[in-house]
Design an enzyme around this catalytic site. Structure first.
Site, PDB file in Angstrom:
ATOM      1  N   ARG A 160      45.994  -2.947 -29.744  1.00  0.00           N
ATOM      2  CA  ARG A 160      46.393  -3.836 -29.821  1.00  0.00           C
ATOM      3  C   ARG A 160      47.992  -3.373 -28.461  1.00  0.00           C
ATOM      4  O   ARG A 160      48.620  -3.487 -28.832  1.00  0.00           O
ATOM      5  CB  ARG A 160      47.002  -4.513 -30.973  1.00  0.00           C
ATOM      6  N   GLN A 206      43.513  -5.352 -23.377  1.00  0.00           N
ATOM      7  CA  GLN A 206      43.168  -6.412 -23.588  1.00  0.00           C
ATOM      8  C   GLN A 206      41.928  -6.572 -23.422  1.00  0.00           C
ATOM      9  O   GLN A 206      41.053  -7.756 -23.960  1.00  0.00           O
ATOM     10  CB  GLN A 206      43.887  -7.223 -22.828  1.00  0.00           C
ATOM     11  N   ASP A 210      39.259  -6.138 -25.876  1.00  0.00           N
ATOM     12  CA  ASP A 210      39.639  -6.806 -27.248  1.00  0.00           C
ATOM     13  C   ASP A 210      38.744  -7.780 -27.634  1.00  0.00           C
ATOM     14  O   ASP A 210      38.514  -8.795 -27.601  1.00  0.00           O
ATOM     15  CB  ASP A 210      40.916  -7.007 -26.696  1.00  0.00           C
ATOM     16  N   SER A 266      40.102 -10.044 -30.571  1.00  0.00           N
ATOM     17  CA  SER A 266      40.962 -11.229 -29.913  1.00  0.00           C
ATOM     18  C   SER A 266      39.393 -12.703 -29.059  1.00  0.00           C
ATOM     19  O   SER A 266      39.708 -14.106 -29.578  1.00  0.00           O
ATOM     20  CB  SER A 266      41.416 -11.327 -29.082  1.00  0.00           C
ATOM     21  N   TYR A 274      48.638  -9.548 -35.829  1.00  0.00           N
ATOM     22  CA  TYR A 274      47.393  -9.910 -37.426  1.00  0.00           C
ATOM     23  C   TYR A 274      49.088 -10.305 -38.019  1.00  0.00           C
ATOM     24  O   TYR A 274      49.770  -8.887 -38.063  1.00  0.00           O
ATOM     25  CB  TYR A 274      47.718  -8.385 -37.989  1.00  0.00           C
TER      26      TYR A 274
END
Length: 389
Positions: A119, A124, A127, A130, A228
């Site tokens: 994370r 990103q 990811d 997400s 999270y």
């Protein structure tokens, strides 16, 4: 390097690991892309759309690939076809799938779990948790509106006034924030709860009210890392339930999204909370696949309890397969470009993204968290289990 995309065989799974638009970029970058016939059909992507961008269509492609890109973890039949030294990319749930990890080790397969991606800002673009949570949150907002027998927006008419629906979202990570945004766009009055006070600004920026609970004896006021929540102590769970009971009882819809990586979903909505809701109310439980945030959730089922509908539908991103596949494809392609910058595999385990997402390599478990979750004896070298570079 040959990248192969098999057709997903998990019941109900409609996504594909590469869409034609992204496959075209990989072909241009020097990769050879081979797609199993029908792999994109459930996402409205015919074989011809892949052929038009330079990808090839084949039959059983798994045994021929240097890299196998999937959405779901491979079945036993697929595992048997993976050749030693190949690379597997997909949602592998390694912390909860010890037998799968053992099979990958014994087969000499290098595996990258999209659900183990670090994370970090740099990761990103890879990811996938997400990107798929974004889809799930959107579908959850629509599901709540569909199942509720009331208007979401206020309606003032000559025949009377319909008040706006009241929605409470439990968990303000990516899925929760998208659920908030969707419910607000539909006209509902929305409030949201999260363990992490830091997300208050994000919740309020979407026009929702933030429910903040300060746990007794917890100077940090709850919290967690990344997107999270951390797991609560039994005493904090009790306080949470007591303080949320009033908000859930007053809501027309509760959308729960709380998740703790590698653990069963935390129980937030109790039977008593559901029974306090008005008849016709709705609970949409995005954590159904890992046990559910609601005590009464039945995985994969939509049930009714005391007049309250509880939606435990799993894999909501598959309900919008085109855009879910588009986002996931870009995640996979960005990872591939990191693993093989010149279309030739070059695994640099000094790279935190590669090291963090890799689960098995060279006949060993290389992820420390997964190693702790699996029988330690599985971590033994496999002769010749190397990656084809």
């Amino acid at each position: 390097m040959k990248v192969c995309v098999p057709k997903e065989n998990t019941p109900g799974e409609r996504r594909t690991a590469l869409i034609p638009e992204v496959a075209a970029k990989l072909v241009e970058a020097g990769f050879e892309v081979l797609v199993e016939s029908g792999a994109g059909a459930a996402a409205y992507l015919p074989d011809s759309s892949y052929e038009d961008v330079g990808a090839k269509i084949g039959g059983d492609v798994i045994a021929t690939g240097d890299v196998i890109a999937k959405v779901r973890a491979p079945s036993q039949d697929e595992l048997a076809k993976l050749r030693q030294g190949s690379v597997l990319i997909g949602f592998l749930s390694p912390l909860n799938s010890p037998e799968l990890v053992k099979s990958l080790v014994s087969g000499g397969v290098t595996s990258f779990a999209m659900d183990a991606m670090p994370r970090t800002t740099r990761a990103q673009s890879m990811d996938a948790l997400s990107s798929q949570a974004l889809c799930a949150g959107y579908r959850a907002g629509l599901a709540a509106a569909r199942l509720l027998g009331k208007f979401f927006p206020m309606n003032i008419t000559a025949a009377g006034t319909a008040k706006p629906a009241r929605v409470v979202v439990l968990g303000a990570g990516v899925a929760g924030l998208q659920a908030i945004a969707t419910a607000k766009r539909l006209g509902a009055v929305v409030e949201a709860y999260d363990l992490r006070p830091a997300v208050k600004e994000e919740v309020e920026s979407l026009g929702a009210k933030f429910i903040q609970i300060n746990f007794a004896g917890d100077e940090a006021e709850g919290g967690g890392s990344g997107q999270y929540a951390r797991e609560l102590t039994p005493e904090q769970q009790r306080q949470q339930q007591e303080l949320l009971a009033e908000r859930v009882a007053a809501a027309d819809c509760a959308i729960s999204t709380a998740a703790v990586p590698g653990r069963p979903a935390p129980k937030i909505v109790s039977r008593a909370m559901v029974e306090s809701m008005s008849a016709g109310s709705v609970v949409v439980d995005l954590a159904a696949e890992t046990g559910g945030n609601c005590e009464l959730t039945q995985m994969g089922e939509i049930i009714e309890h005391n007049g309250v509908t509880i939606d435990g539908t799993c894999d909501l991103p598959s309900q919008m397969p085109f855009h879910a596949s588009l986002l996931y494809s870009n995640n996979v392609a960005n990872l591939l470009k990191l693993l093989a910058p010149e279309a030739q595999l070059n695994l640099d385990f000094e790279d935190e993204v590669i090291a963090g997402a890799c689960i098995t390599h060279d006949g060993k478990i290389v992820n420390d968290r997964v190693k702790q979750a699996v029988d330690p004896q599985v971590d033994r070298p496999v002769t010749g289990g190397t990656v084809n570079a």
